[in-house]
Scaffold this motif. Structure first.
Motif, PDB file in Angstrom:
ATOM      1  N   GLY A  26      10.937  -7.786   2.149  1.00 36.41           N
ATOM      2  CA  GLY A  26      10.556  -7.151   0.896  1.00 36.41           C
ATOM      3  C   GLY A  26      11.583  -6.178   0.369  1.00 36.41           C
ATOM      4  O   GLY A  26      11.945  -6.199  -0.818  1.00 36.41           O
ATOM      5  N   GLY A  27      12.098  -5.302   1.224  1.00 38.93           N
ATOM      6  CA  GLY A  27      13.076  -4.317   0.799  1.00 38.93           C
ATOM      7  C   GLY A  27      14.396  -4.944   0.421  1.00 38.93           C
ATOM      8  O   GLY A  27      14.995  -4.606  -0.606  1.00 38.93           O
ATOM      9  N   TYR A  28      14.872  -5.863   1.271  1.00 45.80           N
ATOM     10  CA  TYR A  28      16.152  -6.511   0.969  1.00 45.80           C
ATOM     11  C   TYR A  28      16.080  -7.267  -0.349  1.00 45.80           C
ATOM     12  O   TYR A  28      16.981  -7.155  -1.191  1.00 45.80           O
ATOM     13  CB  TYR A  28      16.546  -7.474   2.101  1.00 45.80           C
ATOM     14  CG  TYR A  28      17.710  -8.350   1.704  1.00 45.80           C
ATOM     15  CD1 TYR A  28      19.008  -7.844   1.707  1.00 45.80           C
ATOM     16  CD2 TYR A  28      17.512  -9.654   1.272  1.00 45.80           C
ATOM     17  CE1 TYR A  28      20.080  -8.630   1.296  1.00 45.80           C
ATOM     18  CE2 TYR A  28      18.572 -10.444   0.856  1.00 45.80           C
ATOM     19  CZ  TYR A  28      19.850  -9.927   0.885  1.00 45.80           C
ATOM     20  OH  TYR A  28      20.902 -10.707   0.457  1.00 45.80           O
ATOM     21  N   GLU A  52       0.823  -1.214   0.000  1.00 45.80           N
ATOM     22  CA  GLU A  52       0.000   0.000   0.000  1.00 45.80           C
ATOM     23  C   GLU A  52       0.857   1.264   0.000  1.00 45.80           C
ATOM     24  O   GLU A  52       0.495   2.261  -0.625  1.00 45.80           O
ATOM     25  CB  GLU A  52      -0.930  -0.007   1.224  1.00 45.80           C
ATOM     26  CG  GLU A  52      -1.924  -1.171   1.226  1.00 45.80           C
ATOM     27  CD  GLU A  52      -2.698  -1.247   2.520  1.00 45.80           C
ATOM     28  OE1 GLU A  52      -2.378  -0.457   3.445  1.00 45.80           O
ATOM     29  OE2 GLU A  52      -3.595  -2.088   2.627  1.00 45.80           O
ATOM     30  N   THR A  53       1.961   1.249   0.716  1.00 45.96           N
ATOM     31  CA  THR A  53       2.838   2.411   0.835  1.00 45.96           C
ATOM     32  C   THR A  53       4.253   2.007   0.452  1.00 45.96           C
ATOM     33  O   THR A  53       4.828   1.100   1.067  1.00 45.96           O
ATOM     34  CB  THR A  53       2.840   2.966   2.272  1.00 45.96           C
ATOM     35  OG1 THR A  53       1.500   3.232   2.673  1.00 45.96           O
ATOM     36  CG2 THR A  53       3.675   4.231   2.364  1.00 45.96           C
ATOM     37  N   THR A  54       4.810   2.678  -0.556  1.00 47.46           N
ATOM     38  CA  THR A  54       6.151   2.298  -1.011  1.00 47.46           C
ATOM     39  C   THR A  54       7.196   2.537   0.061  1.00 47.46           C
ATOM     40  O   THR A  54       8.046   1.674   0.306  1.00 47.46           O
ATOM     41  CB  THR A  54       6.522   3.073  -2.282  1.00 47.46           C
ATOM     42  OG1 THR A  54       5.598   2.736  -3.317  1.00 47.46           O
ATOM     43  CG2 THR A  54       7.931   2.734  -2.752  1.00 47.46           C
ATOM     44  N   GLU A 109       5.053  -1.291   2.706  1.00 52.20           N
ATOM     45  CA  GLU A 109       4.147  -1.643   3.805  1.00 52.20           C
ATOM     46  C   GLU A 109       2.813  -2.135   3.271  1.00 52.20           C
ATOM     47  O   GLU A 109       2.272  -1.610   2.300  1.00 52.20           O
ATOM     48  CB  GLU A 109       3.927  -0.437   4.707  1.00 52.20           C
ATOM     49  CG  GLU A 109       5.111  -0.114   5.613  1.00 52.20           C
ATOM     50  CD  GLU A 109       4.780   1.006   6.579  1.00 52.20           C
ATOM     51  OE1 GLU A 109       4.279   0.700   7.666  1.00 52.20           O
ATOM     52  OE2 GLU A 109       5.005   2.176   6.220  1.00 52.20           O
ATOM     53  N   GLY A 110       2.298  -3.148   3.952  1.00 47.89           N
ATOM     54  CA  GLY A 110       1.034  -3.754   3.550  1.00 47.89           C
ATOM     55  C   GLY A 110       1.211  -4.915   2.600  1.00 47.89           C
ATOM     56  O   GLY A 110       0.312  -5.750   2.442  1.00 47.89           O
TER      57      GLY A 110
END
Length: 695
Positions: A289-291, A48-50, A70-71
């Motif tokens: 997710g980010g990694y 939902e939120t980058t 996030e989300g």
């Protein structure tokens, strides 16, 4: 920034080289870029939120709260294995495994999926679940990657430990993470011999098991060498299993079918400990997710063939041990998420002979060879006349280095010897090289030349990777001028950045954010700990750790520059330069040098020539850099101490030379050289006695 839906891009066919790089000062464009990069992954639930950012706080003594995607919910193992099988690429080779004794196996993505599923079921049968920590004490084996992905599949947090680390180093990691499970082997092959390992594991968990008030419930043991081991079959949990369990009895017999779970993007994926000579190692926490986004994009941008139509022929080889962050990113998660084929090798590069790496390149038609400058310098020492023509290295189209800035001699050797079949119109070696700068903290590459760049200046890590933003600043946060040394800071981290230090968020703040916490009106900048400078073209040169710089009579000297000058001399294979105490100048440079085989033989026959060689090397530095950079002395040593990432531990050299109390050395890749260097320094007595101050 909001993201309503995710339209997936198949990474095997993603033309990321053609993606426009966002303007550095346009934060919206930067977030749009990372949102696009995240679509290279499969998401069970779109985010939902980058990105959101809560600045670091001086009052609360905490680092920033940075969140990405996030989300969103996803599974790292599904992205690295299952989706490639579902896309019809199950028979594509994922891993070409080479054991040090000569055993080999090819593992397809379909085979890897079955192995990971069995291991995931086995972990759950041992009581391991979401959020539990698993410490993995294994060498470079297929099973190491399998158990790592199995942890990711069930949401357990993994922590890989180099198989050569001592029981003390392992114990710290088991205790600090509160691990429920330790995975190890009966033994491992190292330097041509079967080395027992299980005894170290036993010592590491002694007193840390659940019956003793600790957290460890089981020790999972892989049979690798057939070494004789002690066995503890006490049932600690009432599950009918002993403390020690065999891999072949619980993993190989488990079901090959497993239903994956999906986890929040910010779910912890792994803990990565940093090395150091003072203080306890820091356990950096990386999230899913980010990694995974940073690892996959940067692998594609730096190492995959720029033409997606030719990417099926890529064979990537990152030579790092799997416990190092480079291997996490560019030997596991990045290449596997991309559906690539890669080589993994268990042993050292000179067993049974120093051409082992060249044999592997030839056999598997390796296309990208990513290694450390220290290994390149070792190859240079073993092959002073160049790599024999009998080895076919024509498949290599890209070279890469990591760990420390590559010195000119090593870069030129890589191009000339490994890339001898890649030439420009004038017939000169032109192998593309990417000299990557990044850290355990960043999780993926921050600075690097682009592989398509026609020019490459050894030692320069060029400019920011897309989506990252750095600066070179002075003590007060003011940008330094051209060719002026400063501190490199990350002002806009990418999504692969570590989120905190495990169990110690205040240390995350004091180590990385406190110095520039007020930068940019309180947004805060990350202090990387390296010195750097920008040249007239805007390219960044990494000059080593900030505390490795040497201030001689007001002249600030870079240890790496002096080392690079030394290795241009034919008698020097490697050098570590350290700042030491000097009563006149405050600091002086002392060079610890690993001599070439020819130089060692010459001195063995004529030891009286050593003094002349030392003066020759000192004069060589003065000629290359200038008289002010001349080392006070040169000390020949068998090895220089290095971390697992290949970084020379210069602070440790200072401590050894000046007779200071040593910090923790258990995390070094070559710890036995420490007492050798200590004895050499004591015998030579080159450290001046510090005068006592009078008040």
């Amino acid at each position: 920034m909001q993201q309503a839906a995710v339209e997936r891009i198949d990474p095997l066919y993603a033309d990321v080289h053609a993606w426009p790089e966002p303007e550095k000062h346009d934060d919206d464009a930067r977030l749009d870029f990372w949102a696009r990069a995240a679509t290279l992954l499969d998401w069970e639930t779109p985010w939902e939120t980058t990105h959101s950012w809560t600045p670091p706080s001086r009052q609360a003594r905490r680092g920033p709260d940075m969140r990405w995607f996030e989300g969103g919910r996803l599974n790292a193992a599904v992205n690295c294995v299952d989706r490639h099988v579902a896309a019809g690429r199950g028979q594509k080779v994922a891993l070409h495994f080479e054991g040090e004794p000569g055993d080999r196996v090819d593992v397809t993505y379909a085979d890897l999926q079955e192995r990971v599923n069995r291991a995931a079921n086995a972990l759950e049968s041992l009581g391991v679940g979401h959020g539990d920590r698993v410490v993995i004490y294994l060498p470079v084996l297929v099973e190491t990657i399998v158990i790592t992905l199995a942890c990711a599949r069930i949401g357990a947090v993994h922590q890989l430990v180099f198989g050569g680390f001592s029981a003390e180093a392992l114990r710290f990691r088991v205790e600090d993470t509160g691990a429920k499970l330790l995975v190890t082997t009966d033994g491992q092959y190292r330097r041509g011999a079967a080395v027992p390992v299980k005894a170290n594991a036993d010592a590491a968990v002694a007193g840390l098991t659940v019956d003793a008030g600790g957290t460890v419930e089981h020790v999972l043991v892989l049979r690798r060498t057939g070494s004789e081991i002690n066995w503890t079959d006490t049932d600690l949990t009432g599950d009918g299993l002993g403390r020690d369990v065999w891999w072949h009895e619980v993993v190989d017999t488990a079901s090959p079918v497993h239903e994956p779970q999906f986890f929040d993007a910010e779910n912890e994926l792994f803990i990565m400990y940093t090395s150091g000579t003072t203080g306890k190692p820091k356990g950096l926490v990386h999230t899913t997710g980010g990694y995974l986004t940073g690892a996959l994009f940067s692998y594609l941008r730096l190492f995959a063939h720029p033409d997606p139509a030719q990417r099926d022929d890529d064979v990537h080889w990152c030579t790092a041990d799997l416990a190092w962050v480079t291997a996490h990113t560019y030997e596991m998660y990045g290449p596997l998420a991309a559906g690539a084929t890669q080589v993994i090798y268990e042993g050292v590069p000179n067993v049974p002979h120093p051409g082992r790496h060249f044999e592997i390149i030839q056999r598997h038609r390796v296309t990208s060879y990513y290694t450390a400058p220290t290994l390149v310098r070792s190859l240079m020492g073993w092959w002073p006349k160049g790599v024999p023509g009998e080895y076919d290295l024509s498949s290599v189209r890209l070279g890469g280095t990591v760990g420390e800035a590559v010195n000119p001699e090593a870069a030129q050797w890589l191009r000339r010897e490994i890339g001898r079949d890649t030439r420009d119109a004038q017939g000169r070696p032109s192998l593309p090289l990417v000299d990557t700068w990044w850290q355990s903290e960043s999780g993926s590459t921050v600075l690097s030349p682009r592989p398509e760049a026609t020019a490459f200046t050894p030692g320069s890590v060029a400019q920011d990777m897309p989506g990252w933003k750095t600066a070179v600043v002075d003590e007060f946060g003011t940008p330094t001028g051209t060719d002026v040394q400063g501190n490199i800071v990350i002002t806009r981290p990418g999504p692969s950045m570590a989120r905190t230090v495990w169990g110690n968020p205040e240390r995350f703040y004091t180590s990385y954010w406190e110095k520039y916490v007020d930068a940019e009106n309180g947004r805060g900048w990350f202090l990387a700990g390296d010195g750097a400078r920008r040249d007239q073209d805007g390219n960044i040169w990494i000059l080593g750790r900030i505390d490795d710089a040497i201030n001689v009579s007001g002249h600030l000297l870079s240890t790496i520059e002096i080392e690079s000058a030394l290795v241009t001399h034919p008698d020097v294979v490697e050098a570590g330069v350290a700042p030491v105490y000097d009563p006149k100048t405050g600091h002086a440079a002392v060079a610890f040098t690993v001599l070439s085989a020819a130089a060692q033989q010459r001195l063995a026959s004529h030891p009286e020539q050593e003094a002349q060689l030392i003066e020759t090397l000192r004069g060589h530095v003065a000629q290359v850099i200038g008289p002010v950079a001349k080392p006070r002395t040169v000390i020949p040593v068998p090895e220089v101490p290095k971390t697992r990432s290949g970084k020379i531990m210069r602070r440790l050299l200072t401590q050894l030379h000046d007779g200071q109390r040593l910090g923790d050395t258990t995390s070094l890749q070559n710890e036995p050289c420490v007492p050798q260097i200590q004895r050499i320094c004591q015998e030579r007595g080159t450290a001046p006695t510090k005068e006592k101050s009078h008040v």
